[in-house]
Design a protein around this motif. Sequence first.
Motif, PDB file in Angstrom:
ATOM      1  N   LYS A   7       0.846  -1.197   0.000  1.00  0.00           N
ATOM      2  CA  LYS A   7       0.000   0.000   0.000  1.00  0.00           C
ATOM      3  C   LYS A   7       0.881   1.246   0.000  1.00  0.00           C
ATOM      4  O   LYS A   7       1.833   1.339   0.780  1.00  0.00           O
ATOM      5  N   GLY A   9       0.909   5.375   0.414  1.00  0.00           N
ATOM      6  CA  GLY A   9       0.122   6.498   0.927  1.00  0.00           C
ATOM      7  C   GLY A   9       0.220   7.737   0.049  1.00  0.00           C
ATOM      8  O   GLY A   9       0.932   7.748  -0.971  1.00  0.00           O
ATOM      9  N   GLY A  10      -0.489   8.783   0.460  1.00  0.00           N
ATOM     10  CA  GLY A  10      -0.648   9.986  -0.346  1.00  0.00           C
ATOM     11  C   GLY A  10       0.641  10.677  -0.753  1.00  0.00           C
ATOM     12  O   GLY A  10       0.799  11.114  -1.904  1.00  0.00           O
ATOM     13  N   THR A 173       5.109   4.416   3.354  1.00  0.00           N
ATOM     14  CA  THR A 173       4.682   5.767   3.696  1.00  0.00           C
ATOM     15  C   THR A 173       5.869   6.727   3.669  1.00  0.00           C
ATOM     16  O   THR A 173       6.915   6.401   3.107  1.00  0.00           O
ATOM     17  N   ASP A 174       5.688   7.934   4.260  1.00  0.00           N
ATOM     18  CA  ASP A 174       6.741   8.955   4.162  1.00  0.00           C
ATOM     19  C   ASP A 174       7.684   8.948   5.359  1.00  0.00           C
ATOM     20  O   ASP A 174       8.545   9.810   5.470  1.00  0.00           O
ATOM     21  N   GLY A 177       8.962   3.926   9.385  1.00  0.00           N
ATOM     22  CA  GLY A 177       8.425   2.961  10.337  1.00  0.00           C
ATOM     23  C   GLY A 177       7.585   3.657  11.387  1.00  0.00           C
ATOM     24  O   GLY A 177       7.318   4.866  11.287  1.00  0.00           O
ATOM     25  N   TYR A 179       7.368   5.102  15.017  1.00  0.00           N
ATOM     26  CA  TYR A 179       8.316   5.657  15.981  1.00  0.00           C
ATOM     27  C   TYR A 179       7.662   5.755  17.362  1.00  0.00           C
ATOM     28  O   TYR A 179       6.443   5.663  17.500  1.00  0.00           O
ATOM     29  N   ASP A 182       5.542  10.942  17.078  1.00  0.00           N
ATOM     30  CA  ASP A 182       5.631  11.475  15.705  1.00  0.00           C
ATOM     31  C   ASP A 182       7.028  12.052  15.409  1.00  0.00           C
ATOM     32  O   ASP A 182       7.405  13.083  15.966  1.00  0.00           O
ATOM     33  N   ASN A 184       8.144  13.641  12.974  1.00  0.00           N
ATOM     34  CA  ASN A 184       8.134  14.959  12.334  1.00  0.00           C
ATOM     35  C   ASN A 184       7.934  16.074  13.353  1.00  0.00           C
ATOM     36  O   ASN A 184       8.172  17.235  13.058  1.00  0.00           O
ATOM     37  N   LYS A 209      -1.083   8.864  13.454  1.00  0.00           N
ATOM     38  CA  LYS A 209      -1.832   8.582  12.229  1.00  0.00           C
ATOM     39  C   LYS A 209      -1.042   7.747  11.216  1.00  0.00           C
ATOM     40  O   LYS A 209      -1.509   7.515  10.095  1.00  0.00           O
TER      41      LYS A 209
HETATM   42  P1  ADP Z   1       0.201   8.084   4.326  1.00  0.00           P
HETATM   43  O1  ADP Z   1      -0.239   9.209   3.467  1.00  0.00           O
HETATM   44  O2  ADP Z   1       1.369   7.327   3.760  1.00  0.00           O
HETATM   45  O3  ADP Z   1      -0.924   7.183   4.732  1.00  0.00           O
HETATM   46  P2  ADP Z   1       0.087   9.431   6.878  1.00  0.00           P
HETATM   47  O4  ADP Z   1       0.308  10.900   6.769  1.00  0.00           O
HETATM   48  O5  ADP Z   1      -1.295   8.940   7.041  1.00  0.00           O
HETATM   49  O6  ADP Z   1       0.806   8.736   5.639  1.00  0.00           O
HETATM   50  O7  ADP Z   1       0.957   8.860   8.089  1.00  0.00           O
HETATM   51  C1  ADP Z   1       2.347   9.103   8.160  1.00  0.00           C
HETATM   52  C2  ADP Z   1       2.610  10.229   9.150  1.00  0.00           C
HETATM   53  O8  ADP Z   1       2.255   9.813  10.464  1.00  0.00           O
HETATM   54  C3  ADP Z   1       4.075  10.596   9.311  1.00  0.00           C
HETATM   55  O9  ADP Z   1       4.472  11.530   8.332  1.00  0.00           O
HETATM   56  C4  ADP Z   1       4.151  11.142  10.729  1.00  0.00           C
HETATM   57  O10 ADP Z   1       4.187  12.561  10.756  1.00  0.00           O
HETATM   58  C5  ADP Z   1       2.855  10.704  11.371  1.00  0.00           C
HETATM   59  N1  ADP Z   1       3.040  10.010  12.664  1.00  0.00           N
HETATM   60  C6  ADP Z   1       2.351  10.292  13.802  1.00  0.00           C
HETATM   61  N2  ADP Z   1       2.745   9.514  14.810  1.00  0.00           N
HETATM   62  C7  ADP Z   1       3.718   8.708  14.325  1.00  0.00           C
HETATM   63  C8  ADP Z   1       4.521   7.669  14.903  1.00  0.00           C
HETATM   64  N3  ADP Z   1       4.388   7.303  16.184  1.00  0.00           N
HETATM   65  N4  ADP Z   1       5.420   7.045  14.101  1.00  0.00           N
HETATM   66  C9  ADP Z   1       5.567   7.398  12.816  1.00  0.00           C
HETATM   67  N5  ADP Z   1       4.843   8.380  12.216  1.00  0.00           N
HETATM   68  C10 ADP Z   1       3.920   9.031  12.950  1.00  0.00           C
END
Ligand code: ADP
Length: 403
Positions: A7, A9-10, A173-174, A177, A179, A182, A184, A209
């Motif tokens: 899969k 993501g965006g 995804t971006d 893994g 973490y 978050d 970011n 998310k």
């Molecule tokens: P996608 O578009 O690939 O579905 P999302 O934006 O839905 O991606 O999810 C990825 C984002 O989730 C990351 O860029 C990160 O900022 C956020 N995020 C929030 N909590 C966590 C976490 N515990 N571990 C990793 N990423 C996290």
Amino acid sequence: MAKKVLKFGGTSVGTVERIQHVASIVKKELLDGNNLVVIVSAMAGQTNELIKLSNEISDKFNKRELDVLLSSGEQVTSALLAGALIELNIKAKSLLSWQIPILTEGQHSNARIINMSVEKINKYLSEEGVVIIPGFQGISKSAEVTTIGRGGSDATAVAVAKILNADTCEIYTDVDGVYSTDPNKIPVAKKIDKISYDEMLELSSLGAKVMQSSAVQTAMMYDVPLEVKSTFTERKGTKIFNQENIDYSKSVTGVAYSKDDAKITLIGVEDRPGVAANIFEPLSKAQINVDMVIQNISSDQKTTDVTFTVKRDDVAKTKGILKEKSEITYKDIIQNDKVAKISIVGAGMVSTPGITYKMFRALSDERINILAISTSEIKISVIIDEDKTLDAVKKLHTIFDLD
Ligand code: ADP
Ligand code: ASP
Ligand code: MG
């Protein structure tokens, strides 16, 4: 030969160049001898843009038409990815939900996948083709287009992996893994190599998310092994699976937060049996999810204050119901939207005493006031003022040795 669901993501499909990069990942997986079904999200930001357009027409835009509109984002990326693969001389085709079909049940914008026909997909896989499926959508028994909730492409991937009996479901995804929080927002966050379904479910329901919570729930229920990894680096990702295989040396695995809660307090509620039921029954009937509840001790034995939290989007509806029901009497109602929910999650909490105290002490050292508390076996959540969110997350991350 493994059967894999991948899969993207965006952000991973956010531009034509990125879609071409995704095609190169798919090609490599194919050359490794795998059978591949690929689920795609809409380009990053596209679903929000479409919602904005609908709002320009009406803030009560027709729900059926909203699903038709929003499902288009994923249709675009599935065709572009299939086209990019064909350019690489790979046999590939997109299959839309109604062509497969992927059946859903439930209301528009919040449906769930209940079944999927596997014939067309399996036939195409046996001919060494790659199937591309738009995430986030399906079709109801009455042939209406439905969507399955924001972030729903994760749920599509897990459902497809389960129904096709795939060997793995990889969520590209971006970030590379899951973490400890978050990455970011808190750069010292650490990558988790392996995490149990239970912990991931708590983290995602409480605001992380990176995986949609209902997708994790389905994976847990049917034991679908998941891996979260990066589209942009080749670093090892995070494996999500059954908890027997995990080491619990840490009491806390991660810190999550969300800013979509609101706190409502009813002041001067009569203190007698049945009052709480009178307040919460109509809310439950109206599908309003009440999260935390606190009732103060009444000093005069006649009235008390009741505080509870609901999703911010539900505040107006909640107040409307409380005002309208004559059996609920109170002197005043106050609300606070500027709150955040901070949670620590860890399966190791079960066997480590003193975690609650350590969390509260850490927050008090930062002069952060706790407005409400709720706990389960593997999580503790508190409501605090929203402007202290990152301070609280940083402090808890440090105090529980996650930096
Ligand atoms: P996608 O578009 O690939 O579905 P999302 O934006 O839905 O991606 O999810 C990825 C984002 O989730 C990351 O860029 C990160 O900022 C956020 N995020 C929030 N909590 C966590 C976490 N515990 N571990 C990793 N990423 C996290
Ligand atoms: N495009 C949908 C959303 O933005 C689904 C997804 O990306 O998973 O919510
Ligand atoms: Mg997502």
